[in-house]
Design a protein around this motif. Structure first.
Motif, PDB file in Angstrom:
ATOM      1  N   GLU A  42     -17.564   5.800  12.588  1.00  0.00           N
ATOM      2  CA  GLU A  42     -18.156   4.674  11.882  1.00  0.00           C
ATOM      3  C   GLU A  42     -17.971   4.778  10.375  1.00  0.00           C
ATOM      4  O   GLU A  42     -17.726   3.799   9.707  1.00  0.00           O
ATOM      5  N   SER A  43     -18.077   5.972   9.815  1.00  0.00           N
ATOM      6  CA  SER A  43     -18.040   6.090   8.356  1.00  0.00           C
ATOM      7  C   SER A  43     -16.626   6.163   7.805  1.00  0.00           C
ATOM      8  O   SER A  43     -16.411   5.835   6.659  1.00  0.00           O
ATOM      9  N   THR A  44     -15.656   6.590   8.588  1.00  0.00           N
ATOM     10  CA  THR A  44     -14.326   6.810   8.028  1.00  0.00           C
ATOM     11  C   THR A  44     -13.313   5.749   8.403  1.00  0.00           C
ATOM     12  O   THR A  44     -12.234   5.739   7.844  1.00  0.00           O
ATOM     13  N   ASP A  45     -13.621   4.838   9.324  1.00  0.00           N
ATOM     14  CA  ASP A  45     -12.644   3.816   9.705  1.00  0.00           C
ATOM     15  C   ASP A  45     -12.293   2.919   8.535  1.00  0.00           C
ATOM     16  O   ASP A  45     -11.126   2.672   8.262  1.00  0.00           O
ATOM     17  N   THR A  46     -13.289   2.408   7.851  1.00  0.00           N
ATOM     18  CA  THR A  46     -12.999   1.516   6.735  1.00  0.00           C
ATOM     19  C   THR A  46     -12.343   2.271   5.593  1.00  0.00           C
ATOM     20  O   THR A  46     -11.476   1.738   4.925  1.00  0.00           O
ATOM     21  N   LYS A  47     -12.765   3.517   5.387  1.00  0.00           N
ATOM     22  CA  LYS A  47     -12.149   4.318   4.335  1.00  0.00           C
ATOM     23  C   LYS A  47     -10.689   4.584   4.667  1.00  0.00           C
ATOM     24  O   LYS A  47      -9.815   4.490   3.814  1.00  0.00           O
ATOM     25  N   PHE A  48     -10.409   4.904   5.922  1.00  0.00           N
ATOM     26  CA  PHE A  48      -9.040   5.178   6.349  1.00  0.00           C
ATOM     27  C   PHE A  48      -8.171   3.932   6.214  1.00  0.00           C
ATOM     28  O   PHE A  48      -7.047   3.995   5.754  1.00  0.00           O
ATOM     29  N   ASP A  49      -8.733   2.761   6.607  1.00  0.00           N
ATOM     30  CA  ASP A  49      -7.968   1.524   6.489  1.00  0.00           C
ATOM     31  C   ASP A  49      -7.654   1.196   5.036  1.00  0.00           C
ATOM     32  O   ASP A  49      -6.543   0.795   4.716  1.00  0.00           O
ATOM     33  N   ALA A  50      -8.620   1.375   4.154  1.00  0.00           N
ATOM     34  CA  ALA A  50      -8.385   1.092   2.742  1.00  0.00           C
ATOM     35  C   ALA A  50      -7.369   2.059   2.150  1.00  0.00           C
ATOM     36  O   ALA A  50      -6.497   1.669   1.390  1.00  0.00           O
ATOM     37  N   GLU A  51      -7.479   3.352   2.536  1.00  0.00           N
ATOM     38  CA  GLU A  51      -6.531   4.335   2.031  1.00  0.00           C
ATOM     39  C   GLU A  51      -5.127   4.085   2.566  1.00  0.00           C
ATOM     40  O   GLU A  51      -4.148   4.198   1.832  1.00  0.00           O
ATOM     41  N   SER A  52      -5.012   3.735   3.841  1.00  0.00           N
ATOM     42  CA  SER A  52      -3.680   3.482   4.399  1.00  0.00           C
ATOM     43  C   SER A  52      -3.075   2.211   3.806  1.00  0.00           C
ATOM     44  O   SER A  52      -1.877   2.161   3.546  1.00  0.00           O
ATOM     45  N   GLN A  53      -3.905   1.198   3.565  1.00  0.00           N
ATOM     46  CA  GLN A  53      -3.385  -0.020   2.939  1.00  0.00           C
ATOM     47  C   GLN A  53      -2.952   0.256   1.504  1.00  0.00           C
ATOM     48  O   GLN A  53      -1.903  -0.219   1.076  1.00  0.00           O
ATOM     49  N   GLN A  54      -3.739   1.063   0.787  1.00  0.00           N
ATOM     50  CA  GLN A  54      -3.374   1.392  -0.585  1.00  0.00           C
ATOM     51  C   GLN A  54      -2.096   2.228  -0.621  1.00  0.00           C
ATOM     52  O   GLN A  54      -1.226   1.992  -1.444  1.00  0.00           O
ATOM     53  N   SER A  55      -1.949   3.182   0.281  1.00  0.00           N
ATOM     54  CA  SER A  55      -0.721   3.985   0.300  1.00  0.00           C
ATOM     55  C   SER A  55       0.478   3.131   0.707  1.00  0.00           C
ATOM     56  O   SER A  55       1.581   3.328   0.213  1.00  0.00           O
ATOM     57  N   ARG A  56       0.257   2.148   1.607  1.00  0.00           N
ATOM     58  CA  ARG A  56       1.326   1.240   1.989  1.00  0.00           C
ATOM     59  C   ARG A  56       1.777   0.384   0.807  1.00  0.00           C
ATOM     60  O   ARG A  56       2.959   0.166   0.592  1.00  0.00           O
ATOM     61  N   ILE A  57       0.813  -0.075  -0.001  1.00  0.00           N
ATOM     62  CA  ILE A  57       1.139  -0.876  -1.179  1.00  0.00           C
ATOM     63  C   ILE A  57       1.911  -0.035  -2.181  1.00  0.00           C
ATOM     64  O   ILE A  57       2.898  -0.491  -2.762  1.00  0.00           O
ATOM     65  N   ILE A  58       1.493   1.208  -2.377  1.00  0.00           N
ATOM     66  CA  ILE A  58       2.194   2.080  -3.313  1.00  0.00           C
ATOM     67  C   ILE A  58       3.606   2.361  -2.832  1.00  0.00           C
ATOM     68  O   ILE A  58       4.559   2.321  -3.600  1.00  0.00           O
ATOM     69  N   GLN A  59       3.783   2.628  -1.535  1.00  0.00           N
ATOM     70  CA  GLN A  59       5.119   2.888  -0.999  1.00  0.00           C
ATOM     71  C   GLN A  59       5.999   1.653  -1.083  1.00  0.00           C
ATOM     72  O   GLN A  59       7.193   1.739  -1.350  1.00  0.00           O
ATOM     73  N   ASN A  60       5.434   0.476  -0.845  1.00  0.00           N
ATOM     74  CA  ASN A  60       6.218  -0.754  -0.899  1.00  0.00           C
ATOM     75  C   ASN A  60       6.523  -1.179  -2.329  1.00  0.00           C
ATOM     76  O   ASN A  60       7.493  -1.882  -2.565  1.00  0.00           O
ATOM     77  N   SER A  61       5.689  -0.797  -3.280  1.00  0.00           N
ATOM     78  CA  SER A  61       5.916  -1.225  -4.657  1.00  0.00           C
ATOM     79  C   SER A  61       6.936  -0.353  -5.376  1.00  0.00           C
ATOM     80  O   SER A  61       7.387  -0.711  -6.448  1.00  0.00           O
ATOM     81  N   GLN A  62       7.282   0.782  -4.801  1.00  0.00           N
ATOM     82  CA  GLN A  62       8.265   1.640  -5.461  1.00  0.00           C
ATOM     83  C   GLN A  62       9.642   0.973  -5.548  1.00  0.00           C
ATOM     84  O   GLN A  62      10.244   0.994  -6.621  1.00  0.00           O
ATOM     85  N   PRO A  63      10.170   0.362  -4.485  1.00  0.00           N
ATOM     86  CA  PRO A  63      11.444  -0.351  -4.649  1.00  0.00           C
ATOM     87  C   PRO A  63      11.339  -1.513  -5.631  1.00  0.00           C
ATOM     88  O   PRO A  63      12.288  -1.801  -6.349  1.00  0.00           O
ATOM     89  N   SER A  65       9.421  -1.612  -8.352  1.00  0.00           N
ATOM     90  CA  SER A  65       9.457  -1.095  -9.723  1.00  0.00           C
ATOM     91  C   SER A  65      10.857  -0.653 -10.114  1.00  0.00           C
ATOM     92  O   SER A  65      11.279  -0.849 -11.261  1.00  0.00           O
ATOM     93  N   ILE A  66      11.614  -0.101  -9.175  1.00  0.00           N
ATOM     94  CA  ILE A  66      12.996   0.285  -9.465  1.00  0.00           C
ATOM     95  C   ILE A  66      13.847  -0.959  -9.717  1.00  0.00           C
ATOM     96  O   ILE A  66      14.620  -1.008 -10.675  1.00  0.00           O
ATOM     97  N   LEU A  67      13.683  -1.979  -8.874  1.00  0.00           N
ATOM     98  CA  LEU A  67      14.430  -3.225  -9.055  1.00  0.00           C
ATOM     99  C   LEU A  67      14.094  -3.885 -10.389  1.00  0.00           C
ATOM    100  O   LEU A  67      14.990  -4.332 -11.113  1.00  0.00           O
ATOM    101  N   LEU A  68      12.814  -3.914 -10.741  1.00  0.00           N
ATOM    102  CA  LEU A  68      12.412  -4.539 -11.999  1.00  0.00           C
ATOM    103  C   LEU A  68      12.910  -3.755 -13.210  1.00  0.00           C
ATOM    104  O   LEU A  68      13.279  -4.347 -14.223  1.00  0.00           O
ATOM    105  N   SER A  69      12.934  -2.441 -13.098  1.00  0.00           N
ATOM    106  CA  SER A  69      13.447  -1.661 -14.230  1.00  0.00           C
ATOM    107  C   SER A  69      14.944  -1.906 -14.423  1.00  0.00           C
ATOM    108  O   SER A  69      15.410  -2.039 -15.558  1.00  0.00           O
ATOM    109  N   TYR A  70      15.694  -1.978 -13.325  1.00  0.00           N
ATOM    110  CA  TYR A  70      17.122  -2.293 -13.437  1.00  0.00           C
ATOM    111  C   TYR A  70      17.332  -3.708 -13.979  1.00  0.00           C
ATOM    112  O   TYR A  70      18.226  -3.945 -14.783  1.00  0.00           O
TER     113      TYR A  70
END
Length: 179
Positions: A42-63, A65-70
């Motif tokens: 009960e206590s970690t499901d929402t935390k896990f979902d938020a952390e996994s969504q945040q890590s997914r956003i960070i992983q997806n934003s890396q390409p 940031s590279i594209l925008l820098s180029y």
């Protein structure tokens, strides 16, 4: 701690002490390792979902940031090259003319709009080439915002889509709103 044995030909360092290993004892032998390993759902499901969504956003934003820098790097290089080329052509044609600082001549009307700049370049105007380089320099961050908007729409990140749309609207209005 160390003895130094020296001969005429070589020098070596040998330890003077011995290593003794001591076993470590567990302090609490009554703890149940299974209860510690299983967190409550009960206590970690929402935390896990938020952390996994945040890590997914960070992983997806890396390409992104590279594209925008180029995009920014090569956009500025292209714009600078066009301005340099136009400046060299302009100086080759008008470099020996005397300059009259007593009179101020405003910008010709053909350089007041993006279509006028393109028309001037197609007619062979050297100042038009310089203006095209400056227009490319202004268009580079606008293109960056457009690419970011498309990336956020693809990710379905509606908060960033809204913010990026507002920024793009302000940029386009400031560019063509006066015409």
């Amino acid at each position: 701690m160390f003895k130094l044995n020296s001969n005429l030909l070589s020098t070596s360092i040998q330890p003077d002490s011995q290593v003794i290993s001591l076993p470590l004892q567990l302090q609490n032998t009554n703890s149940d390792i299974n209860t510690l390993a299983k967190p409550s759902l009960e206590s970690t499901d929402t935390k896990f979902d938020a952390e996994s969504q945040q890590s997914r956003i960070i992983q997806n934003s890396q390409p992104l940031s590279i594209l925008l820098s180029y995009l920014l790097k090569y956009g500025v290089l292209l714009a600078s090259s066009v301005v340099l080329f136009g400046g060299i052509l302009y100086l080759l044609q008008h470099g020996a003319e005397p300059v009259h600082y007593q009179f101020f001549y405003g910008e010709p009307s053909e350089f007041c709009s993006p279509t006028g700049v393109v028309t001037a370049v197609l007619s062979g105007s050297r100042r038009g080439i310089i203006q095209l380089g400056l227009l490319l320099l202004v268009a580079t961050p606008i293109l960056r915002v457009v690419v970011s908007l498309l990336f956020f729409v693809k990710q379905r990140n509606w908060i960033y889509v809204t913010i990026t749309t507002l920024v793009l609207t302000a940029l386009i209005y400031s560019l063509v709103g006066a015409y």
